[in-house]
Design a protein around this motif. Structure first.
Motif, PDB file in Angstrom:
ATOM      1  N   ASN A 492       0.810  -1.221   0.000  1.00  0.00           N
ATOM      2  CA  ASN A 492       0.000   0.000   0.000  1.00  0.00           C
ATOM      3  C   ASN A 492       0.842   1.269   0.000  1.00  0.00           C
ATOM      4  O   ASN A 492       0.304   2.381  -0.012  1.00  0.00           O
ATOM      5  CB  ASN A 492      -0.925   0.017   1.220  1.00  0.00           C
ATOM      6  CG  ASN A 492      -1.980  -1.078   1.168  1.00  0.00           C
ATOM      7  OD1 ASN A 492      -2.384  -1.497   0.081  1.00  0.00           O
ATOM      8  ND2 ASN A 492      -2.404  -1.547   2.326  1.00  0.00           N
ATOM      9  N   GLY A 493       2.172   1.122   0.053  1.00  0.00           N
ATOM     10  CA  GLY A 493       3.041   2.280   0.083  1.00  0.00           C
ATOM     11  C   GLY A 493       3.110   2.951   1.445  1.00  0.00           C
ATOM     12  O   GLY A 493       3.637   4.069   1.562  1.00  0.00           O
ATOM     13  N   GLU A 494       2.622   2.272   2.487  1.00  0.00           N
ATOM     14  CA  GLU A 494       2.671   2.837   3.839  1.00  0.00           C
ATOM     15  C   GLU A 494       4.075   2.729   4.425  1.00  0.00           C
ATOM     16  O   GLU A 494       4.452   3.508   5.306  1.00  0.00           O
ATOM     17  CB  GLU A 494       1.663   2.120   4.740  1.00  0.00           C
ATOM     18  CG  GLU A 494       0.218   2.292   4.292  1.00  0.00           C
ATOM     19  CD  GLU A 494      -0.716   1.344   5.016  1.00  0.00           C
ATOM     20  OE1 GLU A 494      -0.307   0.803   6.076  1.00  0.00           O
ATOM     21  OE2 GLU A 494      -1.834   1.128   4.522  1.00  0.00           O
ATOM     22  N   ILE A 495       4.829   1.732   3.995  1.00  0.00           N
ATOM     23  CA  ILE A 495       6.252   1.654   4.286  1.00  0.00           C
ATOM     24  C   ILE A 495       6.979   1.503   2.961  1.00  0.00           C
ATOM     25  O   ILE A 495       6.413   1.040   1.971  1.00  0.00           O
ATOM     26  CB  ILE A 495       6.606   0.483   5.235  1.00  0.00           C
ATOM     27  CG1 ILE A 495       6.244  -0.873   4.604  1.00  0.00           C
ATOM     28  CG2 ILE A 495       5.938   0.646   6.580  1.00  0.00           C
ATOM     29  CD1 ILE A 495       6.690  -2.059   5.447  1.00  0.00           C
ATOM     30  N   HIS A 496       8.248   1.918   2.944  1.00  0.00           N
ATOM     31  CA  HIS A 496       8.984   1.938   1.687  1.00  0.00           C
ATOM     32  C   HIS A 496       9.930   0.760   1.509  1.00  0.00           C
ATOM     33  O   HIS A 496      10.295   0.426   0.383  1.00  0.00           O
ATOM     34  CB  HIS A 496       9.774   3.243   1.564  1.00  0.00           C
ATOM     35  CG  HIS A 496       8.917   4.458   1.457  1.00  0.00           C
ATOM     36  ND1 HIS A 496       8.971   5.504   2.354  1.00  0.00           N
ATOM     37  CD2 HIS A 496       7.946   4.786   0.555  1.00  0.00           C
ATOM     38  CE1 HIS A 496       8.102   6.431   1.999  1.00  0.00           C
ATOM     39  NE2 HIS A 496       7.461   6.019   0.926  1.00  0.00           N
ATOM     40  N   VAL A 497      10.359   0.151   2.627  1.00  0.00           N
ATOM     41  CA  VAL A 497      11.255  -0.998   2.550  1.00  0.00           C
ATOM     42  C   VAL A 497      10.817  -2.018   3.598  1.00  0.00           C
ATOM     43  O   VAL A 497      10.647  -1.677   4.769  1.00  0.00           O
ATOM     44  CB  VAL A 497      12.729  -0.610   2.801  1.00  0.00           C
ATOM     45  CG1 VAL A 497      13.627  -1.847   2.702  1.00  0.00           C
ATOM     46  CG2 VAL A 497      13.192   0.454   1.811  1.00  0.00           C
ATOM     47  N   LEU A 498      10.621  -3.246   3.167  1.00  0.00           N
ATOM     48  CA  LEU A 498      10.367  -4.371   4.066  1.00  0.00           C
ATOM     49  C   LEU A 498      11.636  -5.208   4.064  1.00  0.00           C
ATOM     50  O   LEU A 498      11.960  -5.860   3.070  1.00  0.00           O
ATOM     51  CB  LEU A 498       9.166  -5.193   3.595  1.00  0.00           C
ATOM     52  CG  LEU A 498       8.817  -6.436   4.416  1.00  0.00           C
ATOM     53  CD1 LEU A 498       8.520  -6.077   5.866  1.00  0.00           C
ATOM     54  CD2 LEU A 498       7.640  -7.181   3.797  1.00  0.00           C
ATOM     55  N   GLN A 499      12.370  -5.175   5.162  1.00  0.00           N
ATOM     56  CA  GLN A 499      13.697  -5.765   5.183  1.00  0.00           C
ATOM     57  C   GLN A 499      13.665  -7.283   5.081  1.00  0.00           C
ATOM     58  O   GLN A 499      14.611  -7.893   4.586  1.00  0.00           O
ATOM     59  CB  GLN A 499      14.444  -5.337   6.450  1.00  0.00           C
ATOM     60  CG  GLN A 499      15.931  -5.631   6.446  1.00  0.00           C
ATOM     61  CD  GLN A 499      16.691  -4.905   5.343  1.00  0.00           C
ATOM     62  OE1 GLN A 499      16.197  -3.962   4.736  1.00  0.00           O
ATOM     63  NE2 GLN A 499      17.901  -5.346   5.073  1.00  0.00           N
ATOM     64  N   THR A 500      12.581  -7.918   5.548  1.00  0.00           N
ATOM     65  CA  THR A 500      12.496  -9.374   5.494  1.00  0.00           C
ATOM     66  C   THR A 500      11.164  -9.778   4.879  1.00  0.00           C
ATOM     67  O   THR A 500      10.111  -9.665   5.518  1.00  0.00           O
ATOM     68  CB  THR A 500      12.626  -9.988   6.896  1.00  0.00           C
ATOM     69  OG1 THR A 500      13.856  -9.572   7.490  1.00  0.00           O
ATOM     70  CG2 THR A 500      12.605 -11.509   6.819  1.00  0.00           C
ATOM     71  N   VAL A 501      11.212 -10.242   3.639  1.00  0.00           N
ATOM     72  CA  VAL A 501      10.018 -10.762   2.980  1.00  0.00           C
ATOM     73  C   VAL A 501       9.893 -12.244   3.341  1.00  0.00           C
ATOM     74  O   VAL A 501      10.864 -12.995   3.189  1.00  0.00           O
ATOM     75  CB  VAL A 501      10.106 -10.596   1.453  1.00  0.00           C
ATOM     76  CG1 VAL A 501       8.888 -11.214   0.773  1.00  0.00           C
ATOM     77  CG2 VAL A 501      10.229  -9.126   1.090  1.00  0.00           C
ATOM     78  N   PRO A 502       8.734 -12.698   3.841  1.00  0.00           N
ATOM     79  CA  PRO A 502       8.573 -14.118   4.172  1.00  0.00           C
ATOM     80  C   PRO A 502       8.893 -15.004   2.975  1.00  0.00           C
ATOM     81  O   PRO A 502       8.571 -14.666   1.826  1.00  0.00           O
ATOM     82  CB  PRO A 502       7.095 -14.217   4.575  1.00  0.00           C
ATOM     83  CG  PRO A 502       6.713 -12.841   5.001  1.00  0.00           C
ATOM     84  CD  PRO A 502       7.524 -11.914   4.136  1.00  0.00           C
TER      85      PRO A 502
END
Length: 597
Positions: A492-502
């Motif tokens: 949704n663009g609420e965060i810009h980087v997810l450091q750990t994708v499952p």
């Protein structure tokens, strides 16, 4: 799903109450069901590792064990259960964030390790011997460590090596500026929006799962709540590249060198970084140079287990014997590196001006005029891995003046209910406790936090007006403990980087036009840690080996769609010892029979 597994675990508990104990068997007793005893194994883990626990349970049931699952909702309750000894095996994981094999074993498995439940003098000797050598000697030394740790004593049972995967909201952020390092925590200063004009006005929103911060004093914590935050708040003498090479780039040093005996390490310091503080919600330049005096102070407290209450990282730095400022230029001229050049030559590469004077006081520093500060670290024995530890967040340089002014309490009688230590999260938490006393030597400083997020701004005195200054002015770290919720926030663009994708959601990210998936090898290893106190597994290596050889790593690799790799120990991603591990039902039976004797 969770309800079903809770019922299954409860059913296992009922079954466990009907089996004969080992002592009853030795006395000639039988279970109420009239069947032979099945050893009962209690598996402790967190809800986030529930699938791993289920796979372990199924493998143990298949090999003749009864199993109780002790599933805890979060890391805090998991740790409490582990500290209380309520487990036979705990589903554990470790990422070697320093990039060196000593870190992969010392704190975890040495008798005096901060996270160790093992007391084995022979293993201690092997770990110490391995730490002092390099190249082929190191390979053989760590092979000996693995043989004792896993195959001879079965202190751990390996599950798998994880890959690293990062999700980037590339509709807004330039994915080429976001690093994905094998070991190092995420570095923020080079990240940029696609539209670079937004770097000064827009907020970069990152993510981490844990919102309760252990400590913002870099030596007082070593966990997922603060590793990335402290990495970006405090400069270090050296850093790691994305491939785990130790370099001076983006550190407090221009260059570094070690002597040919691997015992003396020299660092020449730059003079374009000052400490930042927070005033009225904004970062300000204190005018206080991050100097050699601060380095000596920081590293001496890092290696002293009594320097702060609840010191969590001293074991990483205990191999430093002395830390001192060098003022004799002749010492650098006479000391020789392993490559045969002088330390002076090694330190002189691409400086603002030639070295003319080594100064003791920060007041005399002027790199442009040739006046430099050099710090020397001497180790207790040849220990080249000291450089990797200095690259760790716990090697972050703090302000001697500021920390000394805050930590005025007696460490031995410290009372957390009344004494405020430097880096206490209460001092940056919005509300009545807010009294931000942080001094940051790195590219960013934490302004304030709440249960929702932590707000950072760039250090205006970190290499200001150079290409190395932080690009984005404001960084918020959003606390979201559920991976699926974090992934939704990314989409949704609420965060810009997810450091750990499952591991099971790679396709979700790669198929989204707004996102970019980055993947890399990691040093993260998951394993079963045996309880070495007060349980049958504590006393019987045969029972531990029966559990060990019940573990089939291919089941984990299959479940995670090929996004895991086989492991032998926490050393596996770092040193190829040539050892491999495979499940073996015949060995399980052999060791169970030996245990029953």
């Amino acid at each position: 799903m969770k309800k079903f597994f809770a019922v299954a675990a409860a059913a296992t508990l009922v079954l466990a109450g009907c089996v004969e104990t080992k002592s009853e068997k030795e006395a000639g007793g039988v279970s109420e069901s009239g069947t032979d005893e099945k050893p009962v194994i209690e598996v402790l883990g967190m809800a986030s590792n529930e699938q791993d626990m289920n796979i372990v349970r199924d493998q143990l049931l298949k090999n003749g064990f009864e199993v109780n699952l002790n599933i805890q909702p979060d890391y805090g309750s998991f740790t409490s259960q582990k500290d209380a000894g309520n487990y036979d095996v705990a589903v554990s994981s470790w990422t070697t964030v320093t990039g060196n094999p000593d870190y992969a074993v010392r704190g975890l498995f040495k008798s005096d390790g901060a996270s160790s439940v093992i007391a084995d003098e022979k293993l201690d000797e092997l770990i110490d011997a391995a730490s002092a050598v390099t190249g082929d000697e190191a390979v053989e030394a760590y092979k000996a460590v693995e043989e004792l740790l896993v195959f001879d004593q079965a202190y751990i049972a390996p599950l798998y090596i994880s890959n690293k995967a990062q999700g980037i909201y590339s509709a807004a952020v330039n994915p080429d500026t976001v690093r994905l390092s094998k070991s190092r925590a995420q570095a923020w200063e080079k990240i940029s929006f696609n539209d670079e004009s937004l770097n000064a006005s827009e907020t970069l929103v990152l993510h981490q799962a844990i919102g309760s911060l252990t400590s913002l004093d870099p030596i007082k914590a070593n966990d997922g709540s603060i590793n990335t935050l402290n990495t970006n708040m405090y400069s270090r003498l050296v850093n790691l590249t994305d491939e785990d090479e130790v370099v001076a780039e983006d550190s407090l040093s221009y260059n570094f060198a070690m002597t040919e005996d691997n015992s003396n390490y020299y660092f020449i310091l730059r003079d374009d970084i000052n400490f930042a503080a927070v005033e009225n919600g904004a970062a300000v330049d204190t005018g206080d140079l991050v100097s050699a005096e601060d380095v000596v102070f920081s590293l001496n407290r890092a290696k002293d287990p009594e320097s702060v209450p609840d010191h969590r990282t001293y074991s990483l730095h205990e191999n430093m014997e002395t830390v001192e400022v060098v003022t004799d230029l002749a010492e650098l001229e006479s000391a020789t590196t392993p490559d045969g050049e002088s330390v002076l030559e090694a330190l002189s590469n691409e400086l603002p001006a030639d070295i003319t004077t080594l100064v003791a006081s920060e007041d005399e520093v002027d790199n442009a005029a040739g006046n430099y500060q050099v710090v020397k670290v001497t180790t207790t024995q040849p220990f080249p891995q000291v450089l990797n530890y200095l690259a760790h967040q716990s090697g972050g340089i703090v302000s001697e003046q500021q920390v000394s002014s805050i930590n005025t309490f007696d460490v031995a009688s410290y009372d957390p209910n009344s004494d405020i230590a430097y880096g206490d999260q209460s001092t940056v938490t919005e509300g009545s406790s807010y009294d931000n006393h942080l001094f940051a030597s790195g590219p960013y400083i934490l302004v304030q936090k709440n249960d929702y997020e932590a707000q950072f701004v760039k250090n205006p005195a970190y290499r200001a007006d150079s290409e190395y200054a932080p690009l984005i002015d404001k960084v918020n770290v959003r606390f979201i403990d559920d991976n699926d919720s974090a992934l939704s926030a990314l989409r949704n663009g609420e965060i810009h980087v997810l450091q750990t994708v499952p591991d099971t959601k790679y396709d979700v990210v790669s198929s989204d036009d707004n996102l970019t998936l980055k993947q890399a090898d990691s040093n993260g290893v998951s394993y079963l840690q045996f309880n070495m106190s007060g349980r049958d597994v504590s006393e019987s290596a045969d029972l531990r080996k029966a559990v060990l050889y019940s573990i089939n790593q291919q089941d984990f690799i299959t479940y995670y769609q090929g996004n895991k790799k086989p492991a032998v120990s926490t050393v596996t991603p770092l040193v190829d010892t040539g050892l491999t591990f495979e499940a073996d039902a015949e060995k399980v039976k052999e060791f169970l029979d030996a245990y029953a004797q």
